[in-house]
Design a protein around this motif. Structure first.
Motif, PDB file in Angstrom:
ATOM      1  N   GLY A 212       0.818  -1.223   0.000  1.00  7.79           N
ATOM      2  CA  GLY A 212       0.000   0.000   0.000  1.00  7.79           C
ATOM      3  C   GLY A 212       0.846   1.265   0.000  1.00  7.79           C
ATOM      4  O   GLY A 212       0.489   2.262  -0.639  1.00  7.79           O
ATOM      5  N   ALA A 213       1.986   1.256   0.687  1.00 10.58           N
ATOM      6  CA  ALA A 213       2.852   2.444   0.742  1.00 10.58           C
ATOM      7  C   ALA A 213       3.388   2.776  -0.650  1.00 10.58           C
ATOM      8  O   ALA A 213       3.424   3.942  -1.064  1.00 10.58           O
ATOM      9  N   ALA A 214       3.778   1.741  -1.392  1.00 10.30           N
ATOM     10  CA  ALA A 214       4.296   1.954  -2.753  1.00 10.30           C
ATOM     11  C   ALA A 214       3.181   2.458  -3.676  1.00 10.30           C
ATOM     12  O   ALA A 214       3.395   3.349  -4.501  1.00 10.30           O
ATOM     13  N   LEU A 215       2.006   1.888  -3.497  1.00 13.42           N
ATOM     14  CA  LEU A 215       0.865   2.304  -4.315  1.00 13.42           C
ATOM     15  C   LEU A 215       0.543   3.776  -4.056  1.00 13.42           C
ATOM     16  O   LEU A 215       0.303   4.557  -4.989  1.00 13.42           O
ATOM     17  N   ASN A 216       0.561   4.165  -2.777  1.00 10.01           N
ATOM     18  CA  ASN A 216       0.311   5.569  -2.440  1.00 10.01           C
ATOM     19  C   ASN A 216       1.348   6.484  -3.061  1.00 10.01           C
ATOM     20  O   ASN A 216       1.024   7.572  -3.539  1.00 10.01           O
ATOM     21  N   ASP A 217       2.609   6.051  -3.052  1.00  4.77           N
ATOM     22  CA  ASP A 217       3.680   6.831  -3.668  1.00  4.77           C
ATOM     23  C   ASP A 217       3.371   7.048  -5.157  1.00  4.77           C
ATOM     24  O   ASP A 217       3.451   8.167  -5.672  1.00  4.77           O
ATOM     25  N   ARG A 218       3.003   5.979  -5.876  1.00 10.52           N
ATOM     26  CA  ARG A 218       2.721   6.102  -7.313  1.00 10.52           C
ATOM     27  C   ARG A 218       1.501   6.977  -7.564  1.00 10.52           C
ATOM     28  O   ARG A 218       1.484   7.780  -8.499  1.00 10.52           O
TER      29      ARG A 218
END
Ligand code: TXA
Ligand code: MG
Length: 336
Positions: free
Chosen positions: A322-328
Motif C-alpha cells: 500500500g505504501a508503494a501504491l500511495n507513492d505512485r
C-alpha cells in the motif's frame, strides 16, 4: 528518430542476440516490463534514452541473472546490501552500490553509484544470462507515462522505437521494485515497492526513508524522483475513497444534463465501489491491495484508451505494498 520495425519474439536466444548486438528489447519481469540494452554499450544506451524520451539525468537499473554476478556491475558489496540480497534476491529489490567502471556513465547519469537488480522471473533471467552482458533496463514505457505491465501495452507505447518485444507474462506485482541506497550511511529507502519498509527493516533495522531536503539534494541522491512519473493522459485525483470521489465529481457541473456528461468523462478505481459507478465512463473495484497494485497501470491505460479525462483513485492504507501504491498515486496526481 528513424522508425524501426519492432518485432514481437517468443525466442529468448534471438532476443539475446539483439541485445548483444546493441539493440533494444523489452521483456517481462515480476514488477513491470523492462526495456533492455547492454549496460556496457554507449550507443545502445543512447538509443534507449531516445526511445523512451527519458531525461539523461535519470539513472537506469542494471540487471543480472544471478546474485554472484554483482562484480561485473559494482566495485564493492556493502555489508547491508549483502544482507538484503541474501533475503530478497532474486526479487523486486534494487540495491544502489558503488559503480564498476565497465558500466557506462550514461547508465548512472554520471553518478558514482549504480542500481543492481536480479529479477525473480525465469524468462527475464534466461534472457539476461543468454545475452551474457549486464542489462540496463528502465520500465518499458514512454517517459512519464505509467509503466507497461503487458506486452501489448509496451508495444502500443514503443512500436517503431525499439527492436523487439519478447512476448511474456503480465507482470505479477505490477509496480516497480523497491530501491535502497546501500552506499549512504545509514542505508536509505529511495523508492517504495513490493518489499515493504517493515520487511527491509527486519533485515536492516538501521535503514531509513529518504526524504530530499530540496531539489539539489534530490538531484544528487535519486535524480529519478524529480521527473514526472506514472501519469496517464487523464487527470488523476488521489482520494480517501469512493464517497469523496463521488462528492468531487458531483460538485463540478451545475445542470443535470451536464452532470451526466461529466460523469461519463470520469473513472474511479479502488478497494471500495463508487455509488455513481453505473454513470461513470469506467470503474474498477479491486479485491485486495495486491490486486490493486497488479492492475493499476493497465486500468490507467484503459481509461486513456476510452478518452476519459478524469480518474479518481483511492489511496489504500500504507501497509505492505500500500505504501508503494500511495507513492505512485501521489506522483500520478501531482501537477508537475
Ligand atoms: O522494477 C523495476 O525496478 C523496473 C524493472 C524493469 O526492473 N525498472 C524500473 O526502472 O522501474 P526505472 O528506470 O523506471 O526506475 C529506476 C529508478 C529511478 O527512480 C532512478 O532514479 C533509480 O531507480 N536509480 C537508478 N540508479 C540509481 C542510482 N545510482 N542512485 C539512485 N537512484 C537510482
Ligand atoms: Mg520508470
Amino acid at each position: 528518430m528513424t522508425l524501426l520495425n519492432t518485432i514481437v519474439l517468443d525466442d529468448i536466444s534471438q532476443a539475446a542476440e539483439i541485445l548483444r548486438r546493441g539493440g533494444l528489447v523489452a521483456f517481462s519481469t515480476e514488477t513491470v516490463f523492462g526495456l533492455g540494452a547492454d549496460a556496457t554499450n554507449i550507443s545502445a544506451l543512447a538509443k534507449l534514452f531516445a526511445a523512451k524520451g527519458r531525461p539523461s539525468d535519470n539513472p537506469l537499473i542494471v540487471h543480472v541473472a544471478e546474485v554472484d554476478q554483482w562484480p561485473i556491475v559494482a566495485r564493492t558489496m556493502p555489508e547491508v546490501a549483502e544482507r538484503l540480497l541474501a533475503k530478497f534476491a532474486p526479487g523486486p529489490l534494487t540495491v544502489v552500490l558503488p559503480k564498476h567502471s565497465s558500466i557506462c556513465d550514461s547508465v548512472t547519469a554520471g553518478l558514482d553509484t549504480v542500481g543492481l537488480r536480479i529479477p525473480n522471473h525465469s524468462q527475464a533471467r534466461s534472457l539476461i544470462a543468454a545475452a551474457g552482458v549486464p542489462i540496463a533496463a528502465p520500465s518499458a514505457n514512454r517517459s512519464g507515462l505509467p509503466s507497461g505491465t503487458t506486452w501489448q501495452t509496451v508495444l502500443e507505447d514503443l512500436d517503431g522505437r525499439i527492436d523487439a518485444v519478447l512476448r511474456g507474462s503480465t507482470c505479477a506485482i505490477g509496480i516497480e521494485s523497491t530501491v535502497v541506497d546501500c552506499v549512504s550511511k545509514p542505508p536509505r529507502l529511495l523508492r517504495p515497492g513490493a518489499i515493504s519498509l517493515a520487511e527491509l527493516q527486519s533485515i536492516a533495522p538501521e535503514l531509513r526513508v529518504y526524504a530530499p531536503t530540496d531539489d539539489r539534494d534530490a538531484t544528487a541522491n535519486s535524480p529519478g524522483l524529480r521527473h514526472p512519473h506514472y501519469k496517464p493522459s487523464a487527470v488523476v485525483h488521489s482520494v480517501e475513497g469512493a464517497s469523496q470521489a463521488d462528492r468531487m465529481m458531483k460538485s463540478q457541473p451545475k445542470s443535470a444534463a451536464k452532470l451526466e456528461q461529466h460523469l461519463a468523462n470520469c473513472a474511479y478505481c479502488g478497494l471500495d465501489e463508487s455509488k455513481l459507478a453505473s454513470y461513470l465512463g469506467a470503474s474498477r473495484r479491486f479485491e485486495s491491495v495486491e490486486e490493486y497494485a497488479h492492475a493499476l497501470y493497465e486500468f490507467m491505460r484503459s481509461v486513456d484508451r476510452l478518452g476519459i479525462q478524469f480518474l479518481y483513485c483511492q489511496r489504500p492504507s500504507a501497509r505492505g505494498i500500500g505504501a508503494a501504491l500511495n507513492d505512485r498515486l501521489t506522483r500520478a496526481a501531482s501537477p508537475k
